[in-house]
Scaffold this motif. Structure first.
Motif, short mmCIF file in Angstrom:
data_model
loop_
_atom_site.label_atom_id
_atom_site.label_comp_id
_atom_site.label_asym_id
_atom_site.label_seq_id
_atom_site.Cartn_x
_atom_site.Cartn_y
_atom_site.Cartn_z
N UNK A 88 66.27 63.89 74.20
CA UNK A 88 66.81 62.74 73.46
C UNK A 88 67.32 61.65 74.39
N UNK A 89 68.42 61.87 75.10
CA UNK A 89 69.02 60.79 75.88
C UNK A 89 68.23 60.43 77.14
N UNK A 90 67.54 61.40 77.73
CA UNK A 90 66.62 61.10 78.84
C UNK A 90 65.22 61.48 78.36
N UNK A 91 64.72 60.67 77.46
CA UNK A 91 63.52 61.01 76.68
C UNK A 91 62.21 60.74 77.41
N UNK A 92 62.24 60.15 78.62
CA UNK A 92 61.00 59.87 79.33
C UNK A 92 61.25 59.62 80.80
N UNK A 93 60.19 59.73 81.59
CA UNK A 93 60.30 59.57 83.04
C UNK A 93 60.79 58.18 83.45
N UNK A 94 60.60 57.18 82.61
CA UNK A 94 61.03 55.82 82.95
C UNK A 94 62.54 55.73 83.09
N UNK A 95 63.27 56.72 82.59
CA UNK A 95 64.73 56.68 82.65
C UNK A 95 65.28 57.37 83.89
N UNK A 96 64.41 57.90 84.74
CA UNK A 96 64.88 58.54 85.97
C UNK A 96 65.28 57.49 86.99
N UNK A 97 66.44 57.67 87.61
CA UNK A 97 66.89 56.74 88.63
C UNK A 97 68.29 56.25 88.40
N UNK A 98 68.53 54.98 88.68
CA UNK A 98 69.87 54.40 88.63
C UNK A 98 70.27 54.04 87.19
#
Length: 285
Positions: free
Chosen positions: A144-154
């Protein structure tokens, strides 16, 4: 669709934060009623129409700590629960503190991910008469809150505090924190046992969590250190650096010199956490 839902959830969370001090408690915090009205007005519009940077009076945030200062590392299925602590000061004392994490370009119109507390108030502990540290609990969930790889990082850290006299401060980006995909490493040294001076082949694999597919997959073209600890030694030393192949596999050859353990170590990247394999002991005859 997902972005709009995230923004809506963030707006709702802001509107119900600890900054909207309950009227029933106003007597416990002189001036808090007025501060609540002011911040509620801001929260009802955020993040679509107004920047979160705001404040009144002499309330100050002096420190924010996310997950004890460590990266937030998330795998493919298990939720990661962590704490964000806001330390603030005001001559009248601190009534409350609050924080959440958000991902995107700006809080006004560029939010594509958010992790907000379920509680309306921070849990505060007084440091002294003017200072307190208030903590909230957040959850990083790969579904849910980190639902995809695009959210990895800062990620950005929103922080706010309210003084007992009704003064307040809000910062849309007080600091940054890193939310990373978990990684894994394996190591196998062969043949075993091996004669001294003969060639040893050390294989392994570097994989990382894929938040799009909820599975681990090879992390390609990454530098990984091959390390050795001689039997009886206190720690490992780096022997050489290897690059993972198109499937994340690792392979290196060395000469057998003494009994000891071999392992691979990965330093991590801006999107992926560090990893160290379990040592594989090799008996040298």
């Amino acid at each position: 669709m997902r972005t709009r839902a995230t923004v809506a959830a963030l707006s709702g969370a802001l509107a119900l934060t600890a900054l909207t001090v309950p009227t029933a408690q106003a007597a416990d915090a002189p001036g808090a009623r007025a501060a609540a009205a002011r911040i509620s007005s801001f929260a009802a519009k955020a993040p679509a129409k107004v920047s979160a940077n705001d404040g009144r009076g002499d309330t100050r945030i002096t420190n924010v700590t996310v997950n004890g200062g460590k990266d937030i590392v998330v795998g493919t299925s298990l939720k990661k629960t962590y704490t964000v602590s806001v330390t603030a000061t005001d001559p009248a004392g601190i009534y409350d503190g609050y924080a959440f994490l958000w991902h995107g370009t700006d809080l006004k119109n560029g939010v594509d991910g958010a992790m907000t507390p379920s509680a309306k108030h921070g849990t505060c502990k007084a440091v002294n008469a003017t200072t307190a540290t208030c903590s909230v609990t957040l959850v990083a969930d790969p579904k849910s809150t980190v639902y995809g790889n695009i959210l990895a990082g800062r990620w950005h850290v929103f922080a706010s505090a309210v003084g007992k006299d009704g003064d307040y401060i809000t910062k849309d980006t007080y600091k940054s924190s890193w939310v990373k995909r978990a990684s894994q490493l394996t190591t196998n040294a062969a043949p075993e046992p091996v004669a001294k001076g003969k060639t040893v082949t050390v294989t392994g694999a570097l994989t990382r969590a894929n938040w799009d597919t909820h599975a681990y997959a090879g992390y390609t073209q990454q530098s990984v250190q091959l390390q050795f600890r001689k039997k009886g030694a206190a720690g490992y030393s780096t022997v050489k650096t290897v690059t993972s192949d198109s499937r994340g596999n690792l392979k290196a050859t060395v000469k057998a010199s003494a009994d000891g353990s071999w392992r691979y170590a990965f330093a991590g990247t801006s999107t992926t956490a560090t990893a160290t394999s379990t040592g594989d002991f090799l008996d040298v005859k």
